[in-house]
Design a protein around this motif. Structure first.
Motif, short mmCIF file in Angstrom:
data_model
loop_
_atom_site.label_atom_id
_atom_site.label_comp_id
_atom_site.label_asym_id
_atom_site.label_seq_id
_atom_site.Cartn_x
_atom_site.Cartn_y
_atom_site.Cartn_z
N ASP A 164 17.05 7.95 -24.49
CA ASP A 164 17.33 7.05 -23.37
C ASP A 164 18.07 5.81 -23.87
N ARG A 165 18.32 4.87 -22.97
CA ARG A 165 19.13 3.71 -23.32
C ARG A 165 18.42 2.75 -24.29
N LEU A 166 17.12 2.94 -24.50
CA LEU A 166 16.42 2.16 -25.51
C LEU A 166 16.38 2.88 -26.86
N GLY A 167 17.00 4.06 -26.90
CA GLY A 167 17.00 4.80 -28.15
C GLY A 167 15.75 5.62 -28.38
N ILE A 168 15.03 5.92 -27.32
CA ILE A 168 13.80 6.72 -27.43
C ILE A 168 14.09 8.14 -26.96
N PRO A 169 13.74 9.16 -27.74
CA PRO A 169 13.95 10.54 -27.29
C PRO A 169 13.25 10.80 -25.96
N THR A 170 13.96 11.45 -25.04
CA THR A 170 13.40 11.71 -23.72
C THR A 170 12.41 12.87 -23.77
N ALA A 171 11.60 12.96 -22.72
CA ALA A 171 10.63 14.05 -22.64
C ALA A 171 11.34 15.41 -22.66
N VAL A 197 12.33 16.16 -26.23
CA VAL A 197 11.14 16.47 -27.02
C VAL A 197 10.69 17.90 -26.74
N ARG A 198 10.76 18.33 -25.50
CA ARG A 198 10.39 19.72 -25.17
C ARG A 198 11.43 20.70 -25.71
N ARG A 199 12.70 20.37 -25.51
CA ARG A 199 13.77 21.28 -25.95
C ARG A 199 13.69 21.57 -27.44
N LEU A 200 13.32 20.57 -28.22
CA LEU A 200 13.25 20.73 -29.67
C LEU A 200 11.84 21.08 -30.15
N SER A 201 10.94 21.34 -29.21
CA SER A 201 9.55 21.74 -29.52
C SER A 201 8.80 20.67 -30.28
N ILE A 202 9.24 19.42 -30.18
CA ILE A 202 8.53 18.33 -30.84
C ILE A 202 7.20 18.06 -30.15
N ASP A 203 7.08 18.45 -28.87
CA ASP A 203 5.81 18.28 -28.18
C ASP A 203 4.72 19.14 -28.80
N GLN A 204 5.09 20.16 -29.57
CA GLN A 204 4.11 20.97 -30.27
C GLN A 204 3.67 20.33 -31.59
N LEU A 205 4.37 19.26 -31.99
CA LEU A 205 4.12 18.63 -33.28
C LEU A 205 3.44 17.29 -33.19
N SER A 206 3.82 16.50 -32.18
CA SER A 206 3.51 15.08 -32.19
C SER A 206 2.69 14.64 -30.99
N THR A 207 1.91 13.58 -31.21
CA THR A 207 1.16 12.95 -30.12
C THR A 207 1.86 11.69 -29.62
N VAL A 208 3.03 11.38 -30.17
CA VAL A 208 3.76 10.18 -29.77
C VAL A 208 4.42 10.43 -28.43
N ASP A 209 4.30 9.46 -27.53
CA ASP A 209 4.89 9.61 -26.20
C ASP A 209 6.41 9.47 -26.28
N PRO A 210 7.14 10.38 -25.64
CA PRO A 210 8.59 10.23 -25.52
C PRO A 210 8.91 9.22 -24.43
N ALA A 211 10.21 9.00 -24.20
CA ALA A 211 10.61 8.15 -23.08
C ALA A 211 10.15 8.80 -21.78
N PRO A 212 9.71 8.01 -20.81
CA PRO A 212 9.24 8.60 -19.54
C PRO A 212 10.35 9.32 -18.81
#
Length: 623
Positions: free
Chosen positions: A592-599, A602-617
């Motif tokens: 997003d415009r703050l430089g935070i990976p979007t949800a 995170v899903r497309r790259l399967s990072i949601d299977q790795l991390s508990t860090v919240d992506p951009a809303p």
């Protein structure tokens, strides 16, 4: 998969004085490969949420890759991952030498260290035998003396990772030095201070196990096909090391001069690889490396006079030579050796000294402030006197020990510090290679030329599999945003598989990387699949960095680079970075415009299977 991994992580709790084996998570292994990516995952899952860099809850991870410990060329490497005390955010260091190979051959894919010891300690990993030993006799010693004493205590066959006085005193530029006098370092971001905060003087590892390989015959055939050509194509790197590029960098306007202000340095030849070659006593090869870019020289450091030690690298010539206007090779070599034995990062040390010299030039500090040491441009004696003071936090060195940003703030002139996210710039100028501006600004660990290595593709390197069929015009802007993203993803692969980046000059490409991975592990991945893993690794590290407070505001460059024409061969050029460039980069990455990976990313790259860090809303402003 049937090779390349032990599927085993050693977890050491210094506070409890205990260790345990942990099964390597198969999902993390497959999604991140090893090294940098796996180290980031292990750091997240073993660190206390919100722990500061110098607090016990900040884990320290040493991670190998699937190729480490095999005979794949240049694979004798490992990654160190932690929270950086210099930037306060994500920190990592890629190191060669023998330590990673020893850890892998001890039967571990990674080592995770948590907590802090009750007293000065050294961790000994001797195959399956793990123990903490008292290091009271080593505390206070420099790296070479500590390495010598530890090896004498333990016997032969050990590889070491040690801190010097700088790490013990929590200097924020302290590094971790592997292999003693050979000085293969995890240098950037103050990783040595993390070890010091844990009262961990060092780690000694001995491993004798043979790393399993899926298809030994295929690996041998690949070696026969690639190693001779790699040696031949990288012969210049073998003969002159990284300092073989000093004169070329000066001619291109790439070499930093007088705190990034001047355009030419006529004395560059005196500090070049060709000049250094005349004083070599030998050459150093990291484990598994057919190139051998390391050089050995006679040391001229107190207590080690006449002994063999690591020779100069390009970055040290830039940071401790031209940046400070030092022209005497003996002095620059001695300054770098002092940093090595005391456990200081040469790049950040040089950058901080340059900031102090400019402050002296402007009258912001006086010789009386600097302990009577006249810290002015070109004064080699002053540099040699000040480095030990920085390492030991003595006198004026205490004011420099936390880096250039903190010192510049103390004199009321932040613009004097040439840093990104708190970490000093390496010795390559974005005004000479425009891709470096965006690369420095968006590197997860602060100003870093190696997390993207893009300038190599503006200078000489190619990688047809990602569309880089010829070196790109170094001043051209078109296509550079996509090129920076691609090379950052590519370097994530190198740092996770554990190939050395210099192997690119020897002809290593994505196709060969895929073939080596298949021969070692049995896992067959296309070049596109490899690049997706590289993108996952880079985005995952960015997600971790955002949890530590990194955002768009930190993705910037020193104003001097953005507005000052240094003249010389880059006259008329300034660094290339503005809001539109960042927006294009964020859009390409799915941030997003703050430089935070979007949800979605995170899903497309399967990072949601790795991390508990919240992506951009989801549904955030992307305009």
């Amino acid at each position: 998969m049937s090779g390349g991994y032990w599927n085993r992580v050693l977890v050491v709790d210094l506070e409890q004085g205990t260790s345990r084996d942990e099964v390597l998570d198969a999902g993390a292994r497959d999604l991140l490969l090893g090294g940098s990516g796996l180290g980031a995952w292990l750091w997240e899952h073993h660190s206390a949420a919100g722990a500061g860099a110098l607090e016990p809850g900040n884990a320290l991870v040493f991670a190998t890759g699937p190729l480490t410990g095999t005979f794949a060329p240049t694979s004798g490497r490992h990654e160190v991952v932690t929270r950086s005390p210099e930037t306060g955010a994500y920190g990592e260091g890629d190191a060669g030498g023998t330590f990673g190979t020893a850890l892998k051959r001890a039967g571990y894919d990674a080592l995770v260290i948590t907590g802090s010891a009750a007293r000065a300690s050294v961790l000994v990993v001797d195959g399956d035998q793990v123990r903490l030993e008292d290091a009271g006799d080593l505390w206070g010693k420099d790296v070479i003396d500590a390495d010598t004493a530890l090896r004498a205590r333990l016997g032969g066959g050990f590889s070491t990772a040690l801190i010097g006085p700088a790490g013990e005193r929590l200097v924020l530029m302290a590094n971790i030095v592997h292999d003693g006098a050979d000085a293969r370092v995890a240098g950037r971001g103050g990783l040595g201070a993390v070890m010091g905060s844990k009262l961990l003087k060092g780690i000694a590892v001995r491993g004798t196990k043979q790393v399993l390989v899926h298809d030994p015959d295929a690996l041998k055939q690949l070696m026969r096909e690639t190693v001779p050509a790699m040696r031949e194509r990288a012969i210049g790197m073998h003969l002159f090391g990284t300092t073989g590029g000093v004169q070329r960098a000066e001619e291109a306007g790439d070499l930093p001069i007088r705190n990034w202000r001047d355009g030419s340095f006529p004395q560059a030849a005196a500090l070049s690889g060709e000049a250094i070659a005349e004083r070599l006593t030998g050459r150093y090869h990291c484990a598994g490396c057919p190139i051998g870019c390391g050089r050995t020289v006679r040391l001229h450091v107190e207590g080690h006079e006449g002994h063999n030690g690591a020779g100069l690298e390009y970055e040290s010539v830039g940071a401790l030579g031209s940046l400070l206007m030092l022209t005497d090779l003996d002095v620059v070599e001695q300054a770098a050796s002092l940093c090595n034995v005391l456990g200081l990062d040469t790049i950040s040390t040089g950058g901080t000294l340059a900031t102090a010299m400019e402050a002296r030039e402007l009258g912001l500090v006086t010789a009386a402030d600097t302990d009577g040491i006249d810290l002015v441009w070109g004064n080699g004696e002053a540099v040699l006197a000040m480095i030990p003071r920085v390492a030991r936090r003595q006198g004026f060195g205490t004011r420099l020990a936390d880096g250039s940003r903190t010192f510049a703030a103390s004199v009321g002139h932040l613009e004097l510090a040439m840093e990104v996210k708190g970490m000093e710039l390496p010795a390559h100028d974005p005004r000479a290679y425009v891709s470096l501006g965006l690369g420095y600004a968006t590197a997860t660990r602060g100003a870093c030329h190696l997390q993207g290595f893009s300038y190599a593709f503006e200078r000489a390197a190619t990688m047809p599999e990602i569309g880089l069929t010829a070196p790109m015009d170094r001043f051209e802007h078109t296509g550079k945003v996509a090129m920076v993203k691609a090379t950052q993803d590519l370097m994530g692969l190198f740092d996770s598989l554990k190939f050395c980046k210099f192997a690119i000059y020897g002809g290593l490409n994505l196709t060969l990387m895929s073939q080596f991975l298949s021969a070692v592990t049995g896992r067959r991945l296309s070049t596109a699949e490899l690049m997706e893993i590289g993108e996952r690794i880079y985005t995952y590290k960015r997600l971790l960095a955002t949890r530590m407070g990194i955002s768009r505001a930190d993705d910037t460059l020193p104003e001097r680079l953005l507005s000052t024409d240094r003249g010389g061969s880059v006259a008329g050029h300034v660094a290339w970075l503005d809001a539109d460039v960042l927006n294009e980069y964020y859009d390409l990455r799915g941030w997003d415009r703050l430089g935070i990976p979007t949800a979605e990313t995170v899903r497309r790259l399967s990072i949601d299977q790795l991390s508990t860090v919240d992506p951009a809303p989801e549904g955030g402003d992307l305009c």
